[in-house]
Design a protein around this motif. Sequence first.
Motif, PDB file in Angstrom:
ATOM      1  N   GLU A 172      42.926  14.466  39.646  1.00  0.00           N
ATOM      2  CA  GLU A 172      41.849  14.421  38.663  1.00  0.00           C
ATOM      3  C   GLU A 172      41.579  15.820  38.138  1.00  0.00           C
ATOM      4  N   ASP A 173      41.221  15.901  36.871  1.00  0.00           N
ATOM      5  CA  ASP A 173      40.939  17.187  36.217  1.00  0.00           C
ATOM      6  C   ASP A 173      39.551  17.670  36.631  1.00  0.00           C
ATOM      7  N   ASN A 174      39.498  18.847  37.259  1.00  0.00           N
ATOM      8  CA  ASN A 174      38.221  19.418  37.680  1.00  0.00           C
ATOM      9  C   ASN A 174      37.700  20.472  36.720  1.00  0.00           C
ATOM     10  N   GLY A 175      38.253  20.522  35.516  1.00  0.00           N
ATOM     11  CA  GLY A 175      37.687  21.389  34.496  1.00  0.00           C
ATOM     12  C   GLY A 175      38.527  22.613  34.185  1.00  0.00           C
ATOM     13  N   ILE A 176      38.205  23.234  33.041  1.00  0.00           N
ATOM     14  CA  ILE A 176      38.899  24.436  32.583  1.00  0.00           C
ATOM     15  C   ILE A 176      38.016  25.656  32.849  1.00  0.00           C
ATOM     16  N   PRO A 177      38.565  26.715  33.434  1.00  0.00           N
ATOM     17  CA  PRO A 177      37.768  27.921  33.660  1.00  0.00           C
ATOM     18  C   PRO A 177      37.663  28.777  32.397  1.00  0.00           C
ATOM     19  N   ILE A 178      36.442  29.249  32.141  1.00  0.00           N
ATOM     20  CA  ILE A 178      36.214  30.278  31.124  1.00  0.00           C
ATOM     21  C   ILE A 178      35.917  31.568  31.873  1.00  0.00           C
ATOM     22  N   LEU A 179      36.808  32.524  31.795  1.00  0.00           N
ATOM     23  CA  LEU A 179      36.643  33.785  32.520  1.00  0.00           C
ATOM     24  C   LEU A 179      35.765  34.742  31.732  1.00  0.00           C
ATOM     25  N   THR A 180      34.933  35.490  32.440  1.00  0.00           N
ATOM     26  CA  THR A 180      33.974  36.400  31.817  1.00  0.00           C
ATOM     27  C   THR A 180      34.269  37.844  32.204  1.00  0.00           C
ATOM     28  N   TYR A 181      34.400  38.708  31.212  1.00  0.00           N
ATOM     29  CA  TYR A 181      34.538  40.146  31.420  1.00  0.00           C
ATOM     30  C   TYR A 181      33.562  40.878  30.505  1.00  0.00           C
ATOM     31  N   HIS A 182      33.309  42.142  30.821  1.00  0.00           N
ATOM     32  CA  HIS A 182      32.460  42.995  29.986  1.00  0.00           C
ATOM     33  C   HIS A 182      33.125  44.331  29.683  1.00  0.00           C
ATOM     34  N   HIS A 183      33.301  45.125  30.744  1.00  0.00           N
ATOM     35  CA  HIS A 183      33.688  46.530  30.614  1.00  0.00           C
ATOM     36  C   HIS A 183      34.934  46.777  31.458  1.00  0.00           C
ATOM     37  N   ILE A 184      35.855  47.594  30.939  1.00  0.00           N
ATOM     38  CA  ILE A 184      37.060  47.958  31.677  1.00  0.00           C
ATOM     39  C   ILE A 184      37.208  49.479  31.670  1.00  0.00           C
ATOM     40  N   THR A 200      35.248  46.134  35.330  1.00  0.00           N
ATOM     41  CA  THR A 200      36.528  45.814  35.961  1.00  0.00           C
ATOM     42  C   THR A 200      37.474  46.997  35.800  1.00  0.00           C
ATOM     43  N   SER A 201      38.250  47.290  36.845  1.00  0.00           N
ATOM     44  CA  SER A 201      39.218  48.374  36.722  1.00  0.00           C
ATOM     45  C   SER A 201      40.385  47.935  35.851  1.00  0.00           C
ATOM     46  N   LEU A 202      40.976  48.904  35.165  1.00  0.00           N
ATOM     47  CA  LEU A 202      42.135  48.607  34.319  1.00  0.00           C
ATOM     48  C   LEU A 202      43.262  48.030  35.162  1.00  0.00           C
ATOM     49  N   ARG A 203      43.449  48.562  36.362  1.00  0.00           N
ATOM     50  CA  ARG A 203      44.517  48.061  37.230  1.00  0.00           C
ATOM     51  C   ARG A 203      44.271  46.597  37.599  1.00  0.00           C
ATOM     52  N   ALA A 204      43.013  46.265  37.957  1.00  0.00           N
ATOM     53  CA  ALA A 204      42.707  44.881  38.346  1.00  0.00           C
ATOM     54  C   ALA A 204      42.900  43.940  37.168  1.00  0.00           C
ATOM     55  N   PHE A 205      42.410  44.329  36.000  1.00  0.00           N
ATOM     56  CA  PHE A 205      42.535  43.456  34.827  1.00  0.00           C
ATOM     57  C   PHE A 205      44.004  43.239  34.472  1.00  0.00           C
ATOM     58  N   SER A 206      44.781  44.298  34.507  1.00  0.00           N
ATOM     59  CA  SER A 206      46.206  44.181  34.194  1.00  0.00           C
ATOM     60  C   SER A 206      46.900  43.254  35.181  1.00  0.00           C
ATOM     61  N   LEU A 394      33.210  31.669  34.815  1.00  0.00           N
ATOM     62  CA  LEU A 394      33.583  32.279  36.092  1.00  0.00           C
ATOM     63  C   LEU A 394      33.774  33.777  35.933  1.00  0.00           C
ATOM     64  N   TYR A 395      33.338  34.537  36.929  1.00  0.00           N
ATOM     65  CA  TYR A 395      33.614  35.965  37.008  1.00  0.00           C
ATOM     66  C   TYR A 395      34.778  36.198  37.967  1.00  0.00           C
ATOM     67  N   ILE A 396      35.717  37.022  37.557  1.00  0.00           N
ATOM     68  CA  ILE A 396      36.737  37.532  38.465  1.00  0.00           C
ATOM     69  C   ILE A 396      36.441  39.023  38.616  1.00  0.00           C
ATOM     70  N   LEU A 397      36.003  39.451  39.789  1.00  0.00           N
ATOM     71  CA  LEU A 397      35.578  40.832  39.991  1.00  0.00           C
ATOM     72  C   LEU A 397      36.768  41.753  40.224  1.00  0.00           C
ATOM     73  N   ARG A 398      36.536  43.048  40.019  1.00  0.00           N
ATOM     74  CA  ARG A 398      37.635  44.008  40.212  1.00  0.00           C
ATOM     75  C   ARG A 398      38.066  44.056  41.673  1.00  0.00           C
ATOM     76  N   THR A 399      37.153  43.662  42.587  1.00  0.00           N
ATOM     77  CA  THR A 399      37.479  43.674  44.016  1.00  0.00           C
ATOM     78  C   THR A 399      38.094  42.364  44.489  1.00  0.00           C
ATOM     79  N   ASP A 400      38.164  41.359  43.615  1.00  0.00           N
ATOM     80  CA  ASP A 400      38.749  40.074  44.011  1.00  0.00           C
ATOM     81  C   ASP A 400      40.268  40.183  44.096  1.00  0.00           C
ATOM     82  N   SER A 401      40.820  39.613  45.144  1.00  0.00           N
ATOM     83  CA  SER A 401      42.275  39.566  45.268  1.00  0.00           C
ATOM     84  C   SER A 401      42.835  38.507  44.327  1.00  0.00           C
TER      85      SER A 401
END
Length: 415
Positions: A172-184, A200-206, A394-401
């Motif tokens: 079953e489809d549990n939805g589409i994520p919309i990722l949120t960023y601000h500053h890199i 977010t760090s440039l390295r993490a975003f890349s 959803l937020y993906i943080l710079r510290t998230d693996s």
Amino acid sequence: MLTRLLFLLLLFVSGISSASLLSQQRLPAQYMQTTEDAAIWAQVGNDVVNVGNVRAGQILAVVPAAADYYEFRFGFGTGFIDKEHLEPVQGKMRVEDGLGDLNKPLSNQNLVTWKDTPVYNAADNSSAPFGTLSANLRYPILSKLKDRLNQTWFQIRIGNRLAWVSSLDAQEDNGIPILTYHHILRDEENTRFRHTSTTTSLRAFSNQMAWLRDQGYTTLTMYQIEGYIRNKINLPARAVAITFDDGLKSVSRYAYPILKEYGFNATAFIISSRIKRQPQKWAPKSLQFMSVSELKGIQDVFDIQSHTHFLHRVDDNKHPILLSRSYHVILFDFQRSRRDLAQFNPHVLYLSYPFGGYNDNAVKAANDAGFHLAVTTVKGKVKPGDNPFLLKRLYILRTDSLETMSRLISNQPQG
């Protein structure tokens, strides 16, 4: 085959949507039977792709079309099948309708396929196979049932035929994520914002964008998100929307080239009162905003949408000022933002609430100002039937693996 595919691609490049082809022709559907296993094609996202096959001897309702194809209803759009694989139904053969009501509306639920997925004529693994759905599809479900072994089956409709998919083969489809960023920022230049969750760090975003590319994700526009929520378009299973709030200069400096390299698109929610007339000299210790020319320079990747005009502020108690403003003040601000952003985009239809703050006045003003959707900072994914003015992100943080990222955006229920 190549000539036929080019014909289809030309149709879509010329602006004819898959959902409208059948309605434009207004020709009656006719039932045809497949003479052999036949590949089927449809528009999924921006591309016309192979979406599976139909086995020999199956009956479909099709509409005559130009070139060498028939058209038929596939999901929320139009499918295509080679005329060479079809013949008129012989004798008194007809489509049996005992499996359910073909006229009942589609539910707000989809299935997602991660592999080539068998489709059956009945909710039984031993029943005759109807065909196959390809991997990486979302497909609308009519209903669900459990068999005598307590196995769940999804009822679907293809070419006015009812068919079944086992929950052992699709989810079953549990939805589409919309990722949120601000500053890199680069790690070495981030001396002021290292402990802010919105940087977010440039390295993490890349690395995050490379992971999306390597996993085969498609990036969606907010126009496509609207189509998904309103059950209007077919989209792939591996799909994500990328958004940036505020309109900071780091978006054009760092995010834009990475997204462009990977062929991704994104949405920039802009605070229209903070757009600069001329580009500022880069100063990583300050929060700098993009200029008119910088915004125009990223539009091959970024769709420009609204983050309000003057309402992106907090009061003395650190609460968004939007929450204390009257309906008419909010409406005026939303309308002003749409007008100011029209120089970049004549279709400013989507809003991001400042700091994620909203109330009844804000929701009503967003609708009355002409927005189609509005996003919040409430954690979660978007699904068909969601309130269009209270969409989760959803937020993906710079510290998230990358493992954390995979878990967040994968097709799992959000806790």
